[in-house]
Design a protein around this motif. Structure first.
Motif, PDB file in Angstrom:
ATOM      1  N   ASP A   9       0.823  -1.240   0.144  1.00  0.00           N
ATOM      2  CA  ASP A   9      -0.089  -0.035   0.077  1.00  0.00           C
ATOM      3  C   ASP A   9       0.647   1.274   0.021  1.00  0.00           C
ATOM      4  OD1 ASP A   9      -2.741   1.220   0.184  1.00  0.00           O
ATOM      5  OD2 ASP A   9      -1.812   2.052   2.080  1.00  0.00           O
ATOM      6  N   ALA A  88      -2.346  -5.438  -4.271  1.00  0.00           N
ATOM      7  CA  ALA A  88      -2.753  -4.158  -3.507  1.00  0.00           C
ATOM      8  C   ALA A  88      -4.454  -4.078  -3.995  1.00  0.00           C
ATOM      9  CB  ALA A  88      -2.402  -3.060  -4.230  1.00  0.00           C
ATOM     10  N   ASP A  94      -2.162   2.432  -6.630  1.00  0.00           N
ATOM     11  CA  ASP A  94      -0.913   2.374  -6.094  1.00  0.00           C
ATOM     12  C   ASP A  94       0.359   2.153  -7.021  1.00  0.00           C
ATOM     13  OD1 ASP A  94      -1.350   2.092  -2.966  1.00  0.00           O
ATOM     14  OD2 ASP A  94      -2.625   0.584  -3.652  1.00  0.00           O
ATOM     15  N   ALA A 150      -0.039   2.852   5.758  1.00  0.00           N
ATOM     16  CA  ALA A 150       0.095   1.873   4.497  1.00  0.00           C
ATOM     17  C   ALA A 150       0.519   0.607   4.928  1.00  0.00           C
ATOM     18  CB  ALA A 150       1.418   2.455   3.849  1.00  0.00           C
ATOM     19  N   ASP A 153      -3.155  -0.862   5.882  1.00  0.00           N
ATOM     20  CA  ASP A 153      -3.731  -1.231   4.881  1.00  0.00           C
ATOM     21  C   ASP A 153      -3.337  -2.332   4.041  1.00  0.00           C
ATOM     22  OD1 ASP A 153      -5.572   0.706   5.364  1.00  0.00           O
ATOM     23  OD2 ASP A 153      -5.142   1.966   3.797  1.00  0.00           O
ATOM     24  N   CYS A 157      -5.370  -5.507   3.341  1.00  0.00           N
ATOM     25  CA  CYS A 157      -5.391  -6.214   1.917  1.00  0.00           C
ATOM     26  C   CYS A 157      -5.385  -7.757   1.861  1.00  0.00           C
ATOM     27  CB  CYS A 157      -4.444  -5.601   1.011  1.00  0.00           C
ATOM     28  SG  CYS A 157      -4.680  -5.872  -0.517  1.00  0.00           S
TER      29      CYS A 157
END
Length: 281
Positions: A9, A88, A94, A150, A153, A157
């Protein structure tokens, strides 16, 4: 999967215009276990928009001690293995951030295949209210952080990916019950695959004003400051000393990204507003 999957991320300083990386994080997963991670802040060359700061909570004060994007990306590329598959949520977003920063740094993009959990969840989690990452975490009842940083996330993910993959395996196993072929994780992953690699997300070069582009490209290559006679047709043009850093096309317009010599800030200039170019006095 035995194949290493790297869930990543990015966070950007900007909401609009070209992206500027301020955080990059990734988790390498093998056979369902996290075996390594990468997480670094990035010091941007532009101010952090209030709108993006409200999302991820990062301000310029948090980033002053971090390395620049070129240094962080070089470390990330050294950390990345050629065997890794990159995953991602909404991968094109991204990949766009990484593409711009790779171009700015002059780094060669890795050739790792790209996968998008957004594509996967739209197929495997059709009943979700929407397919935003935070919504899917709540919908699936996952105990993971959703702070829009980041690393959080990237972990979210990964967890959403595994949940969607399990559901799709079950669904396709039912439909394949009459055949001798059982669905595998590899066959399910085709639903998340994106054609191409990160090199296809490098910013496209300008397609017009070719003489000006050639001159600016030479100045960029030679690290020479130029003076732009710049402004709209209806306004008195200004003379701006700029060090060209990147030329690109976005939504059919050509742009120059350059370091303003009076402020030291990286700014973006429209090529159609450049009247003349000459050496800085």
């Amino acid at each position: 999967m035995q194949r290493p999957l790297v869930f990543l991320d990015t966070e950007s300083a900007t909401l609009h215009g070209p992206p500027h990386l301020i955080e990059l994080a990734a988790v390498r997963v093998v056979d369902g276990d996290a075996v390594d991670r990468f997480a670094e802040l990035v010091r941007p060359e532009v101010p952090v928009d209030e709108g993006t700061s409200a999302i991820h909570g990062l301000t310029i004060d948090d980033l002053r001690g971090a390395d620049g994007a070129a240094v962080v990306l070089a470390r990330f590329l050294a950390w990345l293995d050629p065997e890794d598959w990159l995953v991602a949520h909404n991968m094109p977003a991204d990949a766009n951030v990484l593409g711009f920063e790779l171009a700015r740094a002059g780094l060669v993009p890795p050739r790792n295949p790209l996968f998008d959990t957004l594509k996967l969840t739209r197929r495997g989690l059709r009943d979700a209210p929407d397919h935003k990452l935070a919504t899917l975490v709540e919908y699936l009842g996952l105990d993971v952080d959703t702070t829009h940083r980041a690393l959080a996330d990237a972990v979210a993910c990964w967890q959403v990916f595994e949940a969607a993959l399990r559901l799709l395996l079950e669904e396709e196993a039912e439909t394949a019950a009459e055949s001798a072929r059982e669905p595998t994780e590899a066959t399910i992953l085709r639903h998340a695959a994106i054609s191409g690699t990160l090199d296809q997300y490098l910013p496209a070069p300008p397609s017009r004003q070719r003489a000006a582009v050639r001159r600016l490209e030479r100045a960029r290559r030679d690290a020479c400051v130029v003076t732009l006679v710049y402004g709209e047709e209806t306004a008195r043009p200004a003379e701006l000393a700029v060090l060209p850093r990147l030329l690109f096309r976005r939504e059919k317009r050509g742009y120059l990204e350059g370091e303003c010599q009076s402020s030291g800030i990286l700014k973006t200039y429209r090529l159609d507003r450049i009247h003349r170019i000459h050496e800085a006095r």
